[in-house]
Design an enzyme around this catalytic site. Structure first.
Site, PDB file in Angstrom:
ATOM      1  N   GLU A  66       9.080  70.153  -5.925  1.00  0.00           N
ATOM      2  CA  GLU A  66      10.476  69.749  -6.136  1.00  0.00           C
ATOM      3  C   GLU A  66      10.416  68.378  -6.757  1.00  0.00           C
ATOM      4  OE1 GLU A  66      13.502  67.595  -5.952  1.00  0.00           O
ATOM      5  OE2 GLU A  66      13.493  67.748  -3.771  1.00  0.00           O
ATOM      6  N   CYS A  77      17.333  63.110  -5.761  1.00  0.00           N
ATOM      7  CA  CYS A  77      17.117  64.040  -6.868  1.00  0.00           C
ATOM      8  C   CYS A  77      18.343  64.907  -7.117  1.00  0.00           C
ATOM      9  CB  CYS A  77      15.909  64.930  -6.575  1.00  0.00           C
ATOM     10  SG  CYS A  77      14.348  64.045  -6.483  1.00  0.00           S
TER      11      CYS A  77
END
Length: 464
Positions: free
Chosen positions: A234, A268
């Site tokens: 990720e 993020c």
């Protein structure tokens, strides 16, 4: 090389630790392998009992660990407490659902018969010691969303946390020990980034998961690929936030402030590019900029603070360079765009910022902004909004605000992102898979998809 906690609000070094020696690291890897050999056969009920105990302990520890997170990386204290609570909820969710999620699957009887078997099923078996390379921005949550499903599946964990959050990393190892998990079931490795390759190449480590930067993801994926080991990545995100004329614009603007500045803008999945239809652009711009200006920047331990410091001096420097380059290239600063003048010069603060008149040639158009800086775009319709939303190397999540059902279906179909959130900001939940595509990485965390990432999917065929 020492591993240190440095308070980003004032630059003060709070704690220093020595990295593990090669012999100490070897002991931990050997312990992980020995522990897995026994732990893999524990029953779900036993794992769930320990996981629920860990959640209870975390609830009790929240005031202390929240303060630790704030001192280590600067998140506002109220956000730190919310992070701890979310981790405890996720632990309980996996304790409640892991057995069901990993139950053997049986094909239709006709298919079993056609295969020539008397019985056939698919089982999910644990893989072994898994290396988790985790970032500093959500120092508890990023780890727990890996550890809870991995431990419930019967794996054991090896944590290489970001070097600026060693106290949180050590707390996590202690938490699982106090909850009753066997020694070696979850271990923190206080090592530098240079030691990661050696750990990943060790034959006792069977897989890795990484949340972090694109370069770090490339490095881990390259080593794991060379060793033929499973990875889940990720990485970054530059999430679009699209607002159409049928939306509740006031609500969209208010939510946009939170969506951009959560965790001091260091997330993020934070919305970063705000793409607004020309018919409601001025209304949204005015409300959004007003909301960003109203945020209180200050001591992250103060209950009234909305925006604390960035986690590192380098992080602030990188953000400043993106903003300054954009302004020099013609971007308009609608608010912010500088360091606050009324704070200790040793702290790594940056004002909530909104930039308009962004062009594709600017770095800020293509690169992730990790801090409280938003870019604002005007578009003529949904086609243009989707094209702009997808004009990024990242594909983590996306947001759409609209009251039009057809626009929702179109955006859900065409958005190049792992998550599509409509009339609300992106968030993670244990029941929903989380992850991205393109340069945002691959694989999924959370939900049944996440727990199965580190399982051996095994076919069991039994003849008549």
């Amino acid at each position: 090389m020492p591993i240190a906690t440095v308070n980003p609000a004032n630059g003060e070094t709070l704690e220093t630790y020595e990295a593990l020696s090669p012999d100490a690291l070897e002991e931990k890897l050997a312990l992980a392998a020995r522990t897995f050999a026994a732990y893999r056969t524990t029953v779900f009920e036993e794992r769930a009992r320990m996981m629920r105990h860990a959640a209870d302990l975390l609830d009790a520890d929240t005031p202390e660990i929240a303060r630790t997170m704030t001192l280590e990386m600067g998140k506002p204290i109220k956000a730190a407490r919310a992070e701890a609570a979310k981790c405890a909820r996720t632990m309980r969710w996996y304790a409640d659902h892991a057995q069901e999620l990993l139950a053997p699957e049986r094909p239709a009887e006709s298919d079993v018969k056609d295969s020539g078997a008397a019985r056939a099923e698919v089982r999910y078996r644990p893989l072994g010691p898994v290396l988790a390379v985790m970032p500093w921005n959500f120092p508890l949550w990023q780890v727990v969303r890996f550890a809870a499903p991995a431990l419930m599946a019967g794996n054991v964990g090896l944590l290489k946390h970001a070097s600026n959050v060693p106290q949180t990393a050590l707390y996590l190892e202690d938490l699982f020990l106090r909850a009753g998990f066997p020694e070696g079931c979850f271990q923190t490795l206080l090592i530098g980034s240079g030691a990661v390759e050696g750990v990943l190449r060790d034959e006792r480590v069977v897989a890795a998961t990484l949340t972090g930067s694109e370069p770090a993801g490339r490095s881990v994926a390259s080593v794991a690929g060379d060793e033929v080991k499973k990875t889940v990545l990720e990485l970054g995100g530059s999430d679009p936030y699209v607002v159409m004329p049928s939306a509740d614009v006031a609500k969209a603007a208010k939510t946009a402030v939170t969506a951009r500045t959560q965790n001091n803008g260091q997330s993020c999945i934070a919305a970063k590019r705000f793409i607004v239809h020309e018919d409601v652009f001025e209304e949204f711009r005015e409300a959004f900029v007003e909301g960003m200006r109203a945020l209180k920047v200050g001591d992250p331990l103060d209950e009234e603070t909305d925006i604390g410091p960035l986690a590192s001096e380098q992080g602030r420097k990188d953000l400043e360079e993106l903003v300054d380059e954009a302004v020099e290239s013609g971007a308009t600063v609608l608010c912010g765009g500088r360091r606050p003048k009324d704070f200790d010069r040793h702290g790594w603060f940056y004002e909530p910022t909104v930039l308009a008149d962004i062009t594709p040639e600017m770095r800020i158009h293509r690169e992730e902004t990790f801090g409280p800086v938003a870019t604002l775009y005007r578009v003529t319709g949904l086609d243009a909004a989707i094209e702009l939303a997808n004009d990024t190397p990242f594909g983590l999540s996306s947001n759409l605000w609209t009251g039009d059902a057809e626009e929702i279906e179109r955006f859900a179909r065409d958005s190049q992102a792992g998550g599509v959130f409509v009339n609300g900001m992106t968030a993670s939940h244990p029941a929903l898979p989380f992850g991205g595509n393109k340069r945002s990485g691959y694989g999924r965390e959370l939900s049944g998809h996440g727990i199965k990432e580190f399982c051996d999917i095994t076919t069991v065929w039994i003849g008549a």
